[in-house]
Design a protein around this motif. Structure first.
Motif, PDB file in Angstrom:
ATOM      1  N   ILE A  44      46.820  47.444 102.429  1.00  0.00           N
ATOM      2  CA  ILE A  44      48.017  47.690 101.572  1.00  0.00           C
ATOM      3  C   ILE A  44      48.049  46.816 100.342  1.00  0.00           C
ATOM      4  CG2 ILE A  44      50.471  48.090 101.615  1.00  0.00           C
ATOM      5  CD1 ILE A  44      50.223  48.242 104.759  1.00  0.00           C
ATOM      6  N   ASN A  45      48.330  47.391  99.464  1.00  0.00           N
ATOM      7  CA  ASN A  45      48.817  47.004  98.073  1.00  0.00           C
ATOM      8  C   ASN A  45      50.338  46.347  98.429  1.00  0.00           C
ATOM      9  OD1 ASN A  45      49.722  46.002  95.433  1.00  0.00           O
ATOM     10  ND2 ASN A  45      48.360  47.556  94.475  1.00  0.00           N
ATOM     11  N   PRO A  46      50.567  44.942  98.077  1.00  0.00           N
ATOM     12  CA  PRO A  46      51.944  44.630  98.402  1.00  0.00           C
ATOM     13  C   PRO A  46      52.768  44.772  97.226  1.00  0.00           C
ATOM     14  CG  PRO A  46      50.422  42.527  97.978  1.00  0.00           C
ATOM     15  CD  PRO A  46      49.585  43.843  98.223  1.00  0.00           C
ATOM     16  N   GLU A  47      52.325  44.873  96.048  1.00  0.00           N
ATOM     17  CA  GLU A  47      53.162  45.227  94.951  1.00  0.00           C
ATOM     18  C   GLU A  47      53.683  43.638  94.743  1.00  0.00           C
ATOM     19  OE1 GLU A  47      55.121  49.208  94.543  1.00  0.00           O
ATOM     20  OE2 GLU A  47      55.450  48.320  96.925  1.00  0.00           O
ATOM     21  N   ARG A  48      53.219  42.660  94.830  1.00  0.00           N
ATOM     22  CA  ARG A  48      53.752  41.339  94.417  1.00  0.00           C
ATOM     23  C   ARG A  48      52.321  40.469  94.513  1.00  0.00           C
ATOM     24  NH1 ARG A  48      56.418  37.247  98.301  1.00  0.00           N
ATOM     25  NH2 ARG A  48      54.661  36.168  97.210  1.00  0.00           N
ATOM     26  N   ASP A  49      52.409  39.038  94.102  1.00  0.00           N
ATOM     27  CA  ASP A  49      51.479  38.167  94.171  1.00  0.00           C
ATOM     28  C   ASP A  49      51.113  37.751  95.870  1.00  0.00           C
ATOM     29  OD1 ASP A  49      53.973  36.880  94.152  1.00  0.00           O
ATOM     30  OD2 ASP A  49      52.684  34.969  94.229  1.00  0.00           O
ATOM     31  N   ILE A  50      50.207  37.094  95.973  1.00  0.00           N
ATOM     32  CA  ILE A  50      49.699  36.520  97.296  1.00  0.00           C
ATOM     33  C   ILE A  50      49.685  35.056  97.161  1.00  0.00           C
ATOM     34  CG2 ILE A  50      48.295  36.584  99.334  1.00  0.00           C
ATOM     35  CD1 ILE A  50      47.498  39.415  98.590  1.00  0.00           C
ATOM     36  N   LYS A  68      44.632  49.914  96.523  1.00  0.00           N
ATOM     37  CA  LYS A  68      44.761  50.243  98.000  1.00  0.00           C
ATOM     38  C   LYS A  68      46.213  50.801  98.006  1.00  0.00           C
ATOM     39  CE  LYS A  68      41.122  48.296  99.560  1.00  0.00           C
ATOM     40  NZ  LYS A  68      39.930  49.032  99.994  1.00  0.00           N
ATOM     41  N   PRO A  69      46.714  51.656  99.012  1.00  0.00           N
ATOM     42  CA  PRO A  69      47.781  52.212  98.944  1.00  0.00           C
ATOM     43  C   PRO A  69      48.973  51.444  99.028  1.00  0.00           C
ATOM     44  CG  PRO A  69      46.512  52.734 101.204  1.00  0.00           C
ATOM     45  CD  PRO A  69      45.642  52.151 100.077  1.00  0.00           C
ATOM     46  N   ILE A  70      50.167  51.902  98.501  1.00  0.00           N
ATOM     47  CA  ILE A  70      51.221  50.824  99.071  1.00  0.00           C
ATOM     48  C   ILE A  70      51.944  51.188 100.300  1.00  0.00           C
ATOM     49  CG2 ILE A  70      51.935  50.531  96.475  1.00  0.00           C
ATOM     50  CD1 ILE A  70      54.012  52.691  96.859  1.00  0.00           C
ATOM     51  N   PHE A  71      52.877  50.549 100.786  1.00  0.00           N
ATOM     52  CA  PHE A  71      53.123  50.880 102.110  1.00  0.00           C
ATOM     53  C   PHE A  71      53.851  52.282 102.369  1.00  0.00           C
ATOM     54  CE2 PHE A  71      55.872  51.000 106.014  1.00  0.00           C
ATOM     55  CZ  PHE A  71      55.236  50.378 106.882  1.00  0.00           C
ATOM     56  N   ALA A  72      54.737  52.812 101.398  1.00  0.00           N
ATOM     57  CA  ALA A  72      55.282  54.026 101.434  1.00  0.00           C
ATOM     58  C   ALA A  72      54.401  55.166 101.804  1.00  0.00           C
ATOM     59  CB  ALA A  72      56.217  54.354 100.171  1.00  0.00           C
ATOM     60  N   GLN A  73      52.959  55.064 101.094  1.00  0.00           N
ATOM     61  CA  GLN A  73      52.086  55.920 101.114  1.00  0.00           C
ATOM     62  C   GLN A  73      51.335  56.062 102.671  1.00  0.00           C
ATOM     63  OE1 GLN A  73      49.948  54.247  97.590  1.00  0.00           O
ATOM     64  NE2 GLN A  73      50.537  56.092  96.392  1.00  0.00           N
ATOM     65  N   ILE A  74      51.508  55.091 103.287  1.00  0.00           N
ATOM     66  CA  ILE A  74      50.860  55.035 104.696  1.00  0.00           C
ATOM     67  C   ILE A  74      51.921  55.083 105.830  1.00  0.00           C
ATOM     68  CG2 ILE A  74      48.852  53.719 103.650  1.00  0.00           C
ATOM     69  CD1 ILE A  74      51.284  51.871 106.088  1.00  0.00           C
ATOM     70  N   ALA A  75      53.152  55.224 105.414  1.00  0.00           N
ATOM     71  CA  ALA A  75      54.076  55.075 106.498  1.00  0.00           C
ATOM     72  C   ALA A  75      54.104  56.097 107.516  1.00  0.00           C
ATOM     73  CB  ALA A  75      55.545  54.929 105.848  1.00  0.00           C
ATOM     74  N   ASP A  76      53.983  57.489 107.023  1.00  0.00           N
ATOM     75  CA  ASP A  76      54.054  58.479 108.072  1.00  0.00           C
ATOM     76  C   ASP A  76      52.807  58.296 108.848  1.00  0.00           C
ATOM     77  OD1 ASP A  76      56.504  59.153 107.015  1.00  0.00           O
ATOM     78  OD2 ASP A  76      55.451  60.650 105.609  1.00  0.00           O
ATOM     79  N   ASP A  77      51.633  58.270 108.177  1.00  0.00           N
ATOM     80  CA  ASP A  77      50.341  57.995 109.228  1.00  0.00           C
ATOM     81  C   ASP A  77      50.502  57.017 110.102  1.00  0.00           C
ATOM     82  OD1 ASP A  77      49.211  60.066 107.610  1.00  0.00           O
ATOM     83  OD2 ASP A  77      48.055  58.755 106.309  1.00  0.00           O
ATOM     84  N   PHE A  78      50.949  55.717 109.926  1.00  0.00           N
ATOM     85  CA  PHE A  78      51.172  54.653 110.608  1.00  0.00           C
ATOM     86  C   PHE A  78      52.121  55.184 111.979  1.00  0.00           C
ATOM     87  CE2 PHE A  78      53.909  51.166 112.194  1.00  0.00           C
ATOM     88  CZ  PHE A  78      52.826  50.356 112.885  1.00  0.00           C
ATOM     89  N   LEU A  79      53.415  55.831 111.466  1.00  0.00           N
ATOM     90  CA  LEU A  79      54.112  56.342 112.350  1.00  0.00           C
ATOM     91  C   LEU A  79      53.691  57.122 113.654  1.00  0.00           C
ATOM     92  CD1 LEU A  79      57.513  56.219 110.283  1.00  0.00           C
ATOM     93  CD2 LEU A  79      56.993  54.559 111.965  1.00  0.00           C
ATOM     94  N   ALA A  80      52.765  58.281 112.799  1.00  0.00           N
ATOM     95  CA  ALA A  80      52.119  59.263 113.675  1.00  0.00           C
ATOM     96  C   ALA A  80      51.363  58.549 114.675  1.00  0.00           C
ATOM     97  CB  ALA A  80      51.544  60.238 112.590  1.00  0.00           C
ATOM     98  N   ALA A 101      61.095  46.025 108.024  1.00  0.00           N
ATOM     99  CA  ALA A 101      61.447  45.888 106.723  1.00  0.00           C
ATOM    100  C   ALA A 101      60.785  46.801 105.765  1.00  0.00           C
ATOM    101  CB  ALA A 101      61.166  44.520 106.076  1.00  0.00           C
ATOM    102  N   GLU A 102      59.572  46.954 105.877  1.00  0.00           N
ATOM    103  CA  GLU A 102      58.781  47.884 105.109  1.00  0.00           C
ATOM    104  C   GLU A 102      59.277  49.329 105.289  1.00  0.00           C
ATOM    105  OE1 GLU A 102      56.696  47.383 102.933  1.00  0.00           O
ATOM    106  OE2 GLU A 102      55.846  45.389 103.134  1.00  0.00           O
ATOM    107  N   LEU A 103      59.416  49.664 106.523  1.00  0.00           N
ATOM    108  CA  LEU A 103      60.160  50.923 106.837  1.00  0.00           C
ATOM    109  C   LEU A 103      61.362  51.109 106.388  1.00  0.00           C
ATOM    110  CD1 LEU A 103      59.135  51.334 110.709  1.00  0.00           C
ATOM    111  CD2 LEU A 103      58.049  52.705 108.930  1.00  0.00           C
TER     112      LEU A 103
END
Length: 232
Positions: A44-50, A68-80, A101-103
């Motif tokens: 996941i791209n964290p949209e910030r530095d590491i 890589k996708p941001i969390f919002a783009q993978i949230a539904d797949d993860f929950l499914a 926190a991400e959700l």
């Protein structure tokens, strides 16, 4: 059939309240406490530095996560994938805190910790009070191979933890084909297929020697009115 999800995260730091984000999620499906072939894994791209100290732990830099996708783009797949199953993690409060926190950030409902979390750290401390409860320490305790583990890797850590979890709940004799998701039923009878063990030399069972039988008779004669010598 009992389905649970064992999962792990890697992050940019230790506290989502301070702006740290999830950069990797791995999740394995367990059926009747045994790992199946179904898993979920995403970077996941964290949209910030590491920070450098985080990179030293998990090995990821921001360049590794570009595109890589941001969390919002993978949230539904993860929950499914996780569905309504209970969720196992090593130090579960940490992983649930970050996932929730991400959700929340992307408008999804949070996962209920109290009803869904199984924490293998708590399990280990109850079973081995006063002993180290890190994943590495538990793998060494149970003789689980750590040779592939360098920096933290969520998918590898999940696979290691699945073996640790089995040991924490009582263990199993590996290779015996016990009933579970890995054992198929016969198509005609519907019963579990008979497992044929090959390459094993049977141990000969020789009848007792004459002297051994005589010693046994002498031993029985010394017993005080043994039941099995009484007439019916």
């Amino acid at each position: 059939m009992s389905r649970t999800i064992l999962f792990d995260t890697e992050t940019t730091g230790l506290d989502p309240v301070q702006g740290d984000r999830v950069i990797e999620i791995a999740a394995l499906e367990l059926v009747n406490d045994l790992r199946t072939e179904n898993y979920y894994h995403v970077l996941i791209n964290p949209e910030r530095d590491i920070p450098a100290e985080a990179t030293r732990v998990h090995g990821f830099t921001l360049d590794d996560l570009k595109g890589k996708p941001i969390f919002a783009q993978i949230a539904d797949d993860f929950l499914a994938f996780v569905g309504d199953s209970r969720m196992i993690a090593h130090n579960a409060p940490f992983d649930f805190k970050f996932i929730n926190a991400e959700l929340k950030n992307c408008g999804r409902a949070e996962l209920d910790y109290d009803s869904r979390a199984i924490d293998t750290v708590i399990m280990a401390r109850k079973k081995y009070p006063g002993m180290p409860a890190s994943l590495d320490a538990l793998c060494r305790r149970f003789g689980i191979d750590l040779s592939e583990r360098g920096t933290h890797n969520a998918l590898l850590d999940c696979r290691l933890l699945s073996d640790v979890y089995v040991e924490l709940i009582g263990g199993r004799q590996r290779g015996l084909g016990l009933a579970g998701p890995e054992r198929a039923n016969d198509a005609e009878t519907g019963r579990p297929k008979r497992r044929v063990v090959t390459g094993r030399t049977p141990r000969p069972m020789a009848p007792p020697e004459y002297e051994e039988l005589e010693r046994h008779k002498a031993f029985i004669a010394e017993l005080n009115d043994p039941l099995w010598l009484r007439e019916g």
